[in-house]
Write an enzyme that holds these catalytic residues in place. Structure first.
Site, mmCIF file in Angstrom:
data_model
loop_
_atom_site.group_PDB
_atom_site.id
_atom_site.type_symbol
_atom_site.label_atom_id
_atom_site.label_comp_id
_atom_site.label_asym_id
_atom_site.label_seq_id
_atom_site.Cartn_x
_atom_site.Cartn_y
_atom_site.Cartn_z
ATOM 1 N N GLY A 106 0.811 -1.211 0.000
ATOM 2 C CA GLY A 106 0.000 0.000 0.000
ATOM 3 C C GLY A 106 0.841 1.257 0.000
ATOM 4 O O GLY A 106 1.907 1.302 0.592
ATOM 5 N N CYS A 107 0.368 2.303 -0.668
ATOM 6 C CA CYS A 107 1.034 3.596 -0.621
ATOM 7 C C CYS A 107 0.382 4.425 0.472
ATOM 8 O O CYS A 107 -0.794 4.329 0.734
ATOM 9 C CB CYS A 107 0.947 4.307 -1.970
ATOM 10 S SG CYS A 107 -0.703 4.381 -2.661
ATOM 11 N N GLY A 108 1.188 5.224 1.150
ATOM 12 C CA GLY A 108 0.662 6.056 2.217
ATOM 13 C C GLY A 108 0.676 5.366 3.567
ATOM 14 O O GLY A 108 0.473 5.986 4.589
ATOM 15 N N GLY A 175 -2.779 7.774 -0.190
ATOM 16 C CA GLY A 175 -2.782 6.330 0.005
ATOM 17 C C GLY A 175 -4.182 5.768 -0.143
ATOM 18 O O GLY A 175 -5.120 6.265 0.474
#
Length: 263
Positions: A106-108, A175
């Site tokens: 995951g981003c964030g 995110g």
């Protein structure tokens, strides 16, 4: 402009006219730390809005909150990027869960408070939700229409909670998991059932997204993006309808086709 973005001076190149200077909106990114009962739990990288929802949704989705009565209060210090959460229930297991964290795609947010295989032991999602192909396509179109910050910056993921016929809650963030947590937090704080709703997102459909949906009982996830093999396996085992590549009136059903009306 909104508080999600800021204007900066950049050098822009165009193949026809060459280089020029201009003002460009850029998405904000900031660290926000969650403190539970006086102890720092995690720092989330996010855009910095709807922090009460983000905190409540994160804690609920990760199992630290099970009922509204478990939550005492949430205090937000926006200047310091700090959220203080008081929980009524015993959270002595937090340190044990932290030692079991796994790095996610995951981003964030770089950690998730559970092993991915925990989802295989979750109860399959139960829901009577049914919807048409047109519902899927139209809700993705609605999501795009709400995406002002994305159109300005191309720097956020967009996510919405919806019934088959209308968008109920829209959130965006750097995110995709943060955006989902805000929606989950909104529903937790406002006693909104998730069992007859669908989640519409622009983010990738990965295993941690399926785990989060299963934990809170979301039966349908729809994305304009693709799904991973593990996400598809989990969707099938957890009775979640997983739909991706919703673009130009077309989409792919990876799992749970029985919830989509074919006639």
């Amino acid at each position: 402009m909104t508080d999600k973005t800021t204007e900066i001076d950049v050098v822009f190149f165009d193949g026809t006219s060459g280089f020029s200077r201009r003002s460009q909106p850029v998405i904000r990114e900031r660290p926000v730390s969650l403190h539970v009962n006086g102890n720092e739990l995690v720092t989330l990288l996010c855009t910095g809005h709807h922090l009460q929802e983000l905190a409540a949704g994160f804690l609920y989705a990760e199992g630290f909150l099970r009922r509204p009565e478990d939550l005492g209060k949430i205090e937000v210090d926006e200047e310091l990027g700090r959220v203080e959460i008081t929980c009524a229930n015993d959270l002595s297991h937090v340190n044990q869960l932290w030692t079991k964290r796994t790095v996610t795609s995951g981003c964030g947010k770089g950690t998730l408070f559970s092993f991915a295989l925990d989802a295989l032991r979750s109860k399959p999602v139960k829901s009577t939700l049914r919807m048409s192909a047109e519902n899927v396509v139209h809700r993705m179109e609605d999501l795009h229409r709400l995406s002002d910050t994305y159109r300005q910056t191309h720097g956020v993921h967009n996510t919405a909670l919806s019934t088959p016929k209308e968008i109920l809650v829209f959130r965006d963030d750097i995110g995709r998991h943060n955006a989902v947590d805000m929606i989950v937090g909104h529903c937790f704080l406002n006693a909104v059932s998730l069992q007859d709703k669908l989640l519409v997102t622009t983010g990738r459909l990965t295993s941690e997204m399926l785990i989060k949906a299963a934990k809170v009982g979301i039966p349908v996830i729809v994305s304009r993006n693709t799904a991973t093999t593990l996400a598809i396996e989990l969707a099938k085992s957890l009775n979640i309808t997983l739909i991706g590549h919703v673009r130009a009136g077309k989409f792919i059903i990876y799992a749970g086709e029985e919830r989509i009306e074919t006639s």
